[in-house]
Scaffold this motif. Structure first.
Motif, PDB file in Angstrom:
ATOM      1  N   ARG A  46      59.761  57.471  79.090  1.00 47.15           N
ATOM      2  CA  ARG A  46      60.179  58.678  78.372  1.00 47.15           C
ATOM      3  C   ARG A  46      60.847  58.271  77.062  1.00 47.15           C
ATOM      4  N   THR A  47      60.679  59.093  76.044  1.00 46.59           N
ATOM      5  CA  THR A  47      61.330  58.853  74.761  1.00 46.59           C
ATOM      6  C   THR A  47      62.811  59.196  74.901  1.00 46.59           C
ATOM      7  N   GLU A  48      63.668  58.320  74.385  1.00 48.03           N
ATOM      8  CA  GLU A  48      65.109  58.506  74.506  1.00 48.03           C
ATOM      9  C   GLU A  48      65.746  58.644  73.132  1.00 48.03           C
ATOM     10  N   VAL A  49      66.790  59.486  73.066  1.00 48.28           N
ATOM     11  CA  VAL A  49      67.511  59.728  71.822  1.00 48.28           C
ATOM     12  C   VAL A  49      68.962  59.306  72.028  1.00 48.28           C
ATOM     13  N   ALA A  58      73.087  71.130  66.697  1.00 51.14           N
ATOM     14  CA  ALA A  58      71.955  71.843  66.096  1.00 51.14           C
ATOM     15  C   ALA A  58      70.932  70.853  65.542  1.00 51.14           C
ATOM     16  N   TYR A  59      71.414  69.804  64.874  1.00 49.04           N
ATOM     17  CA  TYR A  59      70.526  68.769  64.334  1.00 49.04           C
ATOM     18  C   TYR A  59      69.750  68.105  65.474  1.00 49.04           C
ATOM     19  N   LEU A  60      70.471  67.715  66.526  1.00 43.70           N
ATOM     20  CA  LEU A  60      69.823  67.038  67.655  1.00 43.70           C
ATOM     21  C   LEU A  60      68.798  67.941  68.332  1.00 43.70           C
ATOM     22  N   ASN A  61      69.115  69.219  68.478  1.00 41.43           N
ATOM     23  CA  ASN A  61      68.170  70.149  69.090  1.00 41.43           C
ATOM     24  C   ASN A  61      66.893  70.259  68.263  1.00 41.43           C
ATOM     25  N   THR A  62      67.042  70.316  66.943  1.00 45.56           N
ATOM     26  CA  THR A  62      65.883  70.381  66.051  1.00 45.56           C
ATOM     27  C   THR A  62      65.061  69.099  66.150  1.00 45.56           C
ATOM     28  N   LEU A  63      65.748  67.963  66.179  1.00 44.04           N
ATOM     29  CA  LEU A  63      65.076  66.666  66.293  1.00 44.04           C
ATOM     30  C   LEU A  63      64.304  66.566  67.612  1.00 44.04           C
ATOM     31  N   ILE A  64      64.932  66.963  68.695  1.00 46.97           N
ATOM     32  CA  ILE A  64      64.285  66.873  70.006  1.00 46.97           C
ATOM     33  C   ILE A  64      63.067  67.796  70.072  1.00 46.97           C
ATOM     34  N   LYS A  65      63.181  68.990  69.497  1.00 49.24           N
ATOM     35  CA  LYS A  65      62.019  69.901  69.457  1.00 49.24           C
ATOM     36  C   LYS A  65      60.856  69.252  68.717  1.00 49.24           C
ATOM     37  N   VAL A  73      60.417  63.779  76.289  1.00 55.70           N
ATOM     38  CA  VAL A  73      61.733  63.306  75.847  1.00 55.70           C
ATOM     39  C   VAL A  73      62.741  63.433  76.978  1.00 55.70           C
ATOM     40  N   ASN A  74      63.532  62.390  77.170  1.00 60.02           N
ATOM     41  CA  ASN A  74      64.622  62.412  78.137  1.00 60.02           C
ATOM     42  C   ASN A  74      65.566  63.547  77.752  1.00 60.02           C
ATOM     43  N   SER A  75      65.933  64.391  78.690  1.00 64.16           N
ATOM     44  CA  SER A  75      66.727  65.584  78.385  1.00 64.16           C
ATOM     45  C   SER A  75      68.176  65.276  78.011  1.00 64.16           C
ATOM     46  N   VAL A  76      68.669  64.091  78.338  1.00 63.81           N
ATOM     47  CA  VAL A  76      70.052  63.742  78.029  1.00 63.81           C
ATOM     48  C   VAL A  76      70.090  62.850  76.790  1.00 63.81           C
ATOM     49  N   THR A  77      70.923  63.249  75.825  1.00 62.85           N
ATOM     50  CA  THR A  77      71.115  62.416  74.646  1.00 62.85           C
ATOM     51  C   THR A  77      72.223  61.414  74.951  1.00 62.85           C
ATOM     52  N   GLU A  78      71.913  60.134  74.800  1.00 60.52           N
ATOM     53  CA  GLU A  78      72.882  59.077  75.068  1.00 60.52           C
ATOM     54  C   GLU A  78      73.769  58.870  73.842  1.00 60.52           C
ATOM     55  N   THR A  79      74.957  58.289  74.057  1.00 55.11           N
ATOM     56  CA  THR A  79      75.869  58.030  72.948  1.00 55.11           C
ATOM     57  C   THR A  79      75.519  56.701  72.285  1.00 55.11           C
ATOM     58  N   LEU A  80      75.423  56.737  70.952  1.00 59.20           N
ATOM     59  CA  LEU A  80      75.131  55.547  70.167  1.00 59.20           C
ATOM     60  C   LEU A  80      76.449  54.928  69.724  1.00 59.20           C
ATOM     61  N   GLU A  89      69.306  56.989  66.975  1.00 58.16           N
ATOM     62  CA  GLU A  89      68.289  55.992  67.308  1.00 58.16           C
ATOM     63  C   GLU A  89      67.335  56.630  68.311  1.00 58.16           C
ATOM     64  N   ILE A  90      66.047  56.498  68.030  1.00 56.86           N
ATOM     65  CA  ILE A  90      65.012  57.029  68.923  1.00 56.86           C
ATOM     66  C   ILE A  90      64.235  55.842  69.479  1.00 56.86           C
ATOM     67  N   ILE A  91      64.110  55.785  70.795  1.00 61.80           N
ATOM     68  CA  ILE A  91      63.254  54.764  71.414  1.00 61.80           C
ATOM     69  C   ILE A  91      62.048  55.497  72.006  1.00 61.80           C
ATOM     70  N   ILE A  92      60.875  55.195  71.480  1.00 65.49           N
ATOM     71  CA  ILE A  92      59.655  55.870  71.899  1.00 65.49           C
ATOM     72  C   ILE A  92      59.193  55.345  73.250  1.00 65.49           C
TER      73      ILE A  92
END
Length: 99
Positions: A46-49, A58-65, A73-80, A89-92
């Motif tokens: 799965r792609t991870e953010v 709002a930015y993250l929601n737009t990016l994930i869409k 896409v993994n539904s949980v955004t991890e902390t960078l 950082e996006i890992i495909i």
């Protein structure tokens, strides 16, 4: 403002050219991609953010869409980590979206 944050795209799918392809897709959608490269391993499914604490929801929601047009896409955004040079950082991963 989609240019407010910088993005790094890392290919973790094992599929050659995915990071460059996603960079084009994101830049066409007005995001700013600072760098592309390979992830630590190529066995992500799965792609991870990952995002720093201050990146807006709002930015993250737009990016994930945008990512979900192409990838699962993994539904949980991890902390960078704050020491990273980019804000997001996006890992495909190898699993494509069923669009």
């Amino acid at each position: 403002d989609l240019s407010a944050y910088s993005i790094s795209v890392l290919n973790g799918s094992g599929i050659s050219g995915e990071a460059a392809s996603l960079r084009t897709q994101l830049e066409d959608a007005e995001f700013v991609v600072d760098s592309v490269g390979n992830a630590d391993t190529s066995d992500y499914t799965r792609t991870e953010v990952f995002a720093k604490e201050g990146v807006s929801e709002a930015y993250l929601n737009t990016l994930i869409k945008e990512l979900e047009k192409t990838y699962e896409v993994n539904s949980v955004t991890e902390t960078l980590d704050e020491s990273e040079s980019v804000d997001v950082e996006i890992i495909i991963g190898s699993t494509r979206a069923d669009n």
